[in-house]
Design a protein around this motif. Sequence first.
Motif, short mmCIF file in Angstrom:
data_model
loop_
_atom_site.label_atom_id
_atom_site.label_comp_id
_atom_site.label_asym_id
_atom_site.label_seq_id
_atom_site.Cartn_x
_atom_site.Cartn_y
_atom_site.Cartn_z
N SER A 96 -15.28 4.39 5.16
CA SER A 96 -14.53 4.87 5.97
C SER A 96 -15.23 6.61 6.56
O SER A 96 -15.64 7.32 7.17
N PRO A 152 -2.80 1.29 2.39
CA PRO A 152 -3.24 1.09 4.42
C PRO A 152 -4.43 0.03 4.46
O PRO A 152 -4.23 -0.32 5.60
N ALA A 155 -2.31 -2.31 5.21
CA ALA A 155 -1.27 -2.02 6.95
C ALA A 155 -2.32 -2.27 8.29
O ALA A 155 -1.82 -2.47 8.60
N ASN A 156 -3.10 -1.60 7.36
CA ASN A 156 -4.06 -1.27 8.88
C ASN A 156 -5.23 -2.13 9.12
O ASN A 156 -5.92 -1.85 10.29
N THR A 157 -6.03 -3.05 8.23
CA THR A 157 -6.81 -3.65 8.38
C THR A 157 -6.44 -5.25 8.48
O THR A 157 -6.98 -5.81 9.79
N PRO A 160 -2.28 -7.25 10.66
CA PRO A 160 -2.50 -7.05 12.11
C PRO A 160 -3.69 -8.25 12.68
O PRO A 160 -2.79 -8.86 13.27
N PHE A 213 -5.47 -7.72 16.59
CA PHE A 213 -6.55 -6.80 16.09
C PHE A 213 -7.47 -7.96 15.31
O PHE A 213 -7.71 -8.69 14.62
#
Length: 476
Positions: A96, A152, A155-157, A160, A213
């Motif tokens: 990140s 996270p 949840a984000n990578t 989805p 995604f």
Amino acid sequence: MALWKLHGDGSLKLGEVVAPHERLSWGKTIGLGAQHVVAMFGATFVFPLLMGLNPQLAVMMSGVATLVFLLTVKGKVPSYLGSSASFVGVATAIYSAGGNPSDVTGAMFWVGVLLLMVGLIISAVGAKVIHRALPPVVTGGVVMLIGFNLAPVVANTYWPQDQWVGLVTMLLVVVLSVGVRGFLGRIAIFVSLIFGYVLSWLLDVFTGPITAFSASAGAVTTHLRVNWSGVANAAWVGLPPVTDLANWQWHAQTNVVGFHLPHFNVAFALIALPVVIALIAENTGHVKAVAEMTGENLDKQMGPAIAADGATSMLATFVGAGPTTTYAENIGVMASTKVYSSAAYVVAAIVAILFGFSPKFGAIISATPGGVLGGITVVLYGMIGLLGAKIWKENQVNFGNPVNLVPVAAGIIIGVGNVSLDLGGWQLSGIAFGTLVTVIVYHLAHRLAPAELKNNPEGAVLIVNRPGAYKGDHED
């Protein structure tokens, strides 16, 4: 002189126990070694995938690390060293911040150095110094924030990418873990990964591509869940690939990160170093568990075991793999079989090294669909975090006392929320910031607190008194 003494006639009779210096017949020993490979396999290749590293190289280095570890402890602490889960959040934070795989392995290399130093200190002065600096309230808090910091990422990578495959895979992990007894339950993650992999392929065949995604594209695209283009081009026999770090973004998208030298960055190292607390707690617990099972006093092996884990982590990260740690999965296998022979671990290590010589095997693993990883990580990351609560419970940590409650509460929120502290040229955030707050503020609070508060089991008005405080007056 034989390395291992033959146990009886080479077979295991009901009620018997095979000691670390003993072995069964070589046929049975090889079978047990294969069982240890299966036990460690799922986690050892899942964690490198989650860290953006090569699973084929990780499996190979896990075998090398296990052999080095067994030599260091003279076979007295039978353990398998696989990929560590504690560094997944570190890798995520470094990527990140703009880092690449060599920055990740460079940061983790210094954790191995520090762990080696801690092991040498324990060997010289005993484990008491570590227990004073890192009491259970602190180690539990750090392990908890390391696990929950990863929420996270799920949840984000991962989630989805294919939420329904993720949900089915997650439910299977739960069912196998708690509803199936014996060895199958111990390898629930591995079995669930295989099931999710096959399910994703069947969905591709019968329903076609998915619009969701894509981690490689960083956007919603229409694509197949299982992409085996890299598998078709991979050789059956050969070494893991060598990473072209000048073109590492392409490698990251195709999951072909392999051999590479670490790159050292002070800011990234500071993100990784707090993880050493979790590794100390993990190794200490595993040595104590083996001591309890074997009935041997292994206190003198505590320092060498931790030092060996540090040295093998340095070795693994130096060539581009992730750090290692002793595996509870394999300790569970020993507990169920009552066979503590280090010979079985030598067999497992050799098998793992042989697996590392198959690029085809590595490519198949690297093609694991993101939705499958989502289903596994949603359970796995939570389990890592809850190991912190397990440390608190087993050591009867009293959160009725604000000396324990307040520093840990602050550190966990900082870690989970990825709170950052701007220091001008760089930031201290997430795991690193949360760990520092937990350790430093705990000792500061302990020093500032009056004697009656330190010794008062009831704590302060921040929480309710002792267990049972909610009972009515009519109850005994």
